[in-house]
Design a protein around this motif. Structure first.
Motif, PDB file in Angstrom:
ATOM      1  N   GLU A   1       0.823  -1.209   0.000  1.00  0.00           N
ATOM      2  CA  GLU A   1       0.000   0.000   0.000  1.00  0.00           C
ATOM      3  C   GLU A   1       0.859   1.263   0.000  1.00  0.00           C
ATOM      4  OE1 GLU A   1      -3.354   0.164  -0.220  1.00  0.00           O
ATOM      5  OE2 GLU A   1      -3.297  -1.992  -0.533  1.00  0.00           O
ATOM      6  N   TRP A   2       1.891   1.283   0.834  1.00  0.00           N
ATOM      7  CA  TRP A   2       2.747   2.481   0.903  1.00  0.00           C
ATOM      8  C   TRP A   2       3.564   2.647  -0.373  1.00  0.00           C
ATOM      9  CZ3 TRP A   2       4.093   6.080   4.909  1.00  0.00           C
ATOM     10  CH2 TRP A   2       3.168   6.066   5.967  1.00  0.00           C
ATOM     11  N   GLU A   3       4.054   1.544  -0.906  1.00  0.00           N
ATOM     12  CA  GLU A   3       4.809   1.638  -2.157  1.00  0.00           C
ATOM     13  C   GLU A   3       3.931   2.232  -3.254  1.00  0.00           C
ATOM     14  OE1 GLU A   3       7.295  -1.213  -5.249  1.00  0.00           O
ATOM     15  OE2 GLU A   3       6.290  -2.092  -3.530  1.00  0.00           O
ATOM     16  N   LYS A   4       2.677   1.826  -3.272  1.00  0.00           N
ATOM     17  CA  LYS A   4       1.767   2.241  -4.332  1.00  0.00           C
ATOM     18  C   LYS A   4       1.293   3.682  -4.149  1.00  0.00           C
ATOM     19  CE  LYS A   4      -2.308   0.339  -4.304  1.00  0.00           C
ATOM     20  NZ  LYS A   4      -3.367  -0.700  -4.406  1.00  0.00           N
ATOM     21  N   ASN A   5       1.090   4.096  -2.894  1.00  0.00           N
ATOM     22  CA  ASN A   5       0.366   5.349  -2.680  1.00  0.00           C
ATOM     23  C   ASN A   5       1.076   6.422  -1.842  1.00  0.00           C
ATOM     24  OD1 ASN A   5      -2.076   4.500  -4.004  1.00  0.00           O
ATOM     25  ND2 ASN A   5      -2.423   3.127  -2.277  1.00  0.00           N
ATOM     26  N   TYR A   6       1.880   6.035  -0.856  1.00  0.00           N
ATOM     27  CA  TYR A   6       2.236   7.006   0.157  1.00  0.00           C
ATOM     28  C   TYR A   6       3.732   7.178   0.429  1.00  0.00           C
ATOM     29  CZ  TYR A   6      -2.670   6.199   1.276  1.00  0.00           C
ATOM     30  OH  TYR A   6      -4.017   6.055   1.207  1.00  0.00           O
ATOM     31  N   PHE A   7       4.433   6.096   0.677  1.00  0.00           N
ATOM     32  CA  PHE A   7       5.735   6.153   1.324  1.00  0.00           C
ATOM     33  C   PHE A   7       6.787   6.759   0.401  1.00  0.00           C
ATOM     34  CE2 PHE A   7       8.987   3.274   3.709  1.00  0.00           C
ATOM     35  CZ  PHE A   7       9.573   4.402   4.254  1.00  0.00           C
ATOM     36  N   GLN A   8       7.288   7.942   0.783  1.00  0.00           N
ATOM     37  CA  GLN A   8       8.376   8.590   0.085  1.00  0.00           C
ATOM     38  C   GLN A   8       9.568   8.714   1.037  1.00  0.00           C
ATOM     39  OE1 GLN A   8       8.270   9.305  -3.176  1.00  0.00           O
ATOM     40  NE2 GLN A   8       6.232   8.376  -3.140  1.00  0.00           N
ATOM     41  N   PRO A   9      10.794   8.725   0.510  1.00  0.00           N
ATOM     42  CA  PRO A   9      11.955   8.884   1.398  1.00  0.00           C
ATOM     43  C   PRO A   9      11.818  10.140   2.248  1.00  0.00           C
ATOM     44  CG  PRO A   9      12.656   8.295  -0.816  1.00  0.00           C
ATOM     45  CD  PRO A   9      11.187   8.591  -0.898  1.00  0.00           C
ATOM     46  N   LEU A  10      12.310  10.044   3.474  1.00  0.00           N
ATOM     47  CA  LEU A  10      12.132  11.123   4.441  1.00  0.00           C
ATOM     48  C   LEU A  10      13.449  11.385   5.150  1.00  0.00           C
ATOM     49  CD1 LEU A  10      10.046  12.899   6.067  1.00  0.00           C
ATOM     50  CD2 LEU A  10       9.945  10.981   7.680  1.00  0.00           C
ATOM     51  N   VAL A  11      13.826  12.665   5.257  1.00  0.00           N
ATOM     52  CA  VAL A  11      15.015  13.058   6.007  1.00  0.00           C
ATOM     53  C   VAL A  11      14.575  13.658   7.337  1.00  0.00           C
ATOM     54  CG1 VAL A  11      17.071  14.523   6.061  1.00  0.00           C
ATOM     55  CG2 VAL A  11      16.338  13.467   3.908  1.00  0.00           C
ATOM     56  N   ILE A  12      15.162  13.189   8.437  1.00  0.00           N
ATOM     57  CA  ILE A  12      14.808  13.641   9.783  1.00  0.00           C
ATOM     58  C   ILE A  12      16.024  14.261  10.437  1.00  0.00           C
ATOM     59  CG2 ILE A  12      14.062  12.903  12.088  1.00  0.00           C
ATOM     60  CD1 ILE A  12      12.408  10.740  10.695  1.00  0.00           C
ATOM     61  N   GLY A  13      15.856  15.498  10.898  1.00  0.00           N
ATOM     62  CA  GLY A  13      16.920  16.177  11.617  1.00  0.00           C
ATOM     63  C   GLY A  13      18.172  16.411  10.803  1.00  0.00           C
ATOM     64  N   ASP A  14      18.074  16.383   9.486  1.00  0.00           N
ATOM     65  CA  ASP A  14      19.226  16.550   8.598  1.00  0.00           C
ATOM     66  C   ASP A  14      20.306  15.505   8.848  1.00  0.00           C
ATOM     67  OD1 ASP A  14      18.134  18.830   7.342  1.00  0.00           O
ATOM     68  OD2 ASP A  14      18.873  20.118   8.955  1.00  0.00           O
ATOM     69  N   LYS A  15      19.944  14.413   9.544  1.00  0.00           N
ATOM     70  CA  LYS A  15      20.959  13.425   9.913  1.00  0.00           C
ATOM     71  C   LYS A  15      20.640  12.017   9.441  1.00  0.00           C
ATOM     72  CE  LYS A  15      22.311  15.854  14.163  1.00  0.00           C
ATOM     73  NZ  LYS A  15      22.375  15.752  15.647  1.00  0.00           N
ATOM     74  N   VAL A  16      19.356  11.704   9.279  1.00  0.00           N
ATOM     75  CA  VAL A  16      18.990  10.336   8.923  1.00  0.00           C
ATOM     76  C   VAL A  16      17.938  10.361   7.825  1.00  0.00           C
ATOM     77  CG1 VAL A  16      17.286  10.220  10.793  1.00  0.00           C
ATOM     78  CG2 VAL A  16      18.163   8.101   9.796  1.00  0.00           C
ATOM     79  N   VAL A  17      18.117   9.505   6.844  1.00  0.00           N
ATOM     80  CA  VAL A  17      17.115   9.337   5.803  1.00  0.00           C
ATOM     81  C   VAL A  17      16.457   7.982   6.003  1.00  0.00           C
ATOM     82  CG1 VAL A  17      18.747   8.368   4.118  1.00  0.00           C
ATOM     83  CG2 VAL A  17      16.625   9.410   3.327  1.00  0.00           C
ATOM     84  N   VAL A  18      15.140   7.964   5.906  1.00  0.00           N
ATOM     85  CA  VAL A  18      14.373   6.724   6.001  1.00  0.00           C
ATOM     86  C   VAL A  18      13.801   6.446   4.618  1.00  0.00           C
ATOM     87  CG1 VAL A  18      12.482   5.510   7.135  1.00  0.00           C
ATOM     88  CG2 VAL A  18      13.769   7.267   8.389  1.00  0.00           C
ATOM     89  N   ARG A  19      14.083   5.274   4.108  1.00  0.00           N
ATOM     90  CA  ARG A  19      13.564   4.901   2.796  1.00  0.00           C
ATOM     91  C   ARG A  19      13.138   3.444   2.837  1.00  0.00           C
ATOM     92  NH1 ARG A  19      16.748   1.608  -0.296  1.00  0.00           N
ATOM     93  NH2 ARG A  19      18.937   1.381   0.297  1.00  0.00           N
ATOM     94  N   SER A  20      12.462   3.014   1.796  1.00  0.00           N
ATOM     95  CA  SER A  20      12.112   1.612   1.667  1.00  0.00           C
ATOM     96  C   SER A  20      13.035   0.958   0.647  1.00  0.00           C
ATOM     97  CB  SER A  20      10.654   1.467   1.247  1.00  0.00           C
ATOM     98  OG  SER A  20      10.221   0.135   1.447  1.00  0.00           O
TER      99      SER A  20
END
Length: 281
Positions: A84-103
């Motif tokens: 569901e997230w791959e299809k519709n929502y989940f985009q890479p996110l940078v938090i605190g300019d220190k960590v990137v969260v991706r799938s």
């Protein structure tokens, strides 16, 4: 996969404060997550633990003069949230300019000091929700070197994974939902870190070393129910960092904490969600 109950409630007249008040009351009867888009508040809980009678009674006897509620309940089948997230929502996110969260399906994510790969599937915790961001920001802004960290309700494992990356000596993650636990294990492998992950509830804490830092990004009801166990599992001077609740809930959680020798230090806000810090005394 466990099915959900989705309850859509129309609030008239609408206000953010009234939506927060209603969310808190629904949390008291077992609802676990909430979204709102005026004039609707949408609340979710697992179908197998849903108290239909309590939900309908709360809506019928809502204790706010001049406010009317209209509700519908629908069953939503358990889904593969990764898809569901791959299809519709989940985009890479940078938090605190220190960590990137991706799938794992992202190929052009931004660069940062730390990279966490999370495939969410059925579990909560990608960094997009305010509470997860608040918790990650705390970890990024405080030294974890040499600490023993326990993450209650680890979900995708994102906080336990980050704690490992930031130099914690020992990291434990406890998750009651078997699907989420399996997801957290997969995500730890994706990130080449080795937290000790346990499928169970707060009763597991008594079998672990006492923690320097306890993380609990869950909800008000679970935090207040288990806070005595959190305190017993903390070293003297250890910190409890909790989130998953709104500002009106802070006084309730603070009262429970202080009864269990947890001194309130401070709180932070993100879109009306709270992160609170306590010290074991």
């Amino acid at each position: 996969m466990r099915d959900y109950i989705r309850t859509d409630i129309e609030i008239q007249p609408w206000s953010e404060d009234m939506a927060d008040f209603l969310s808190a009351l629904l949390g008291d009867i077992g609802y676990e997550s909430f979204t709102h888009n005026a004039p609707l508040l949408t609340a979710y809980t697992y179908k197998d633990s849903w108290d239909c009678e309590a939900a309908n009674a709360l809506i019928a006897d809502f204790p706010a003069p001049g406010v009317t509620l209209k509700a519908t309940h629908t069953v939503e089948q358990g889904r593969d949230w990764n898809h569901e997230w791959e299809k519709n929502y989940f985009q890479p996110l940078v938090i605190g300019d220190k960590v990137v969260v991706r799938s794992s399906f992202h190929t052009n994510a931004p660069k940062a000091d730390y990279e966490i790969v999370v495939d969410p599937k059925m579990a909560f915790g990608t960094g997009h929700h305010s509470t997860t961001r608040l918790m990650m920001e705390y970890l990024l802004n405080n030294s974890l070197q040499g600490l023993t960290v326990t993450d209650m309700g680890t979900g995708t494992g994102i906080l336990a994974i980050l704690a490992c990356m930031l130099g914690a000596k020992e990291v434990y993650g406890i998750e009651i939902d078997s699907d989420a636990y399996a997801n957290a294990c997969d995500n730890a492998v994706l990130n080449s870190v080795h937290p000790r992950l346990i499928c169970g509830d707060a009763s597991q804490l008594s079998m672990l070393p006492k923690a320097d830092l306890m993380l609990a990004n869950i909800n008000r009801n679970i935090i207040t129910a288990d806070i005595d166990r959190y305190r017993q599992a903390l070293k003297e001077g250890g910190k409890l960092i909790c989130s998953g609740f709104y500002l009106p809930d802070l006084d309730v959680i603070r009262a429970y904490a202080e009864k269990n020798r947890l001194q309130f230090n401070n709180y932070a806000l993100d879109n009306e969600w709270v992160r609170a810090e306590f010290t074991a005394t």
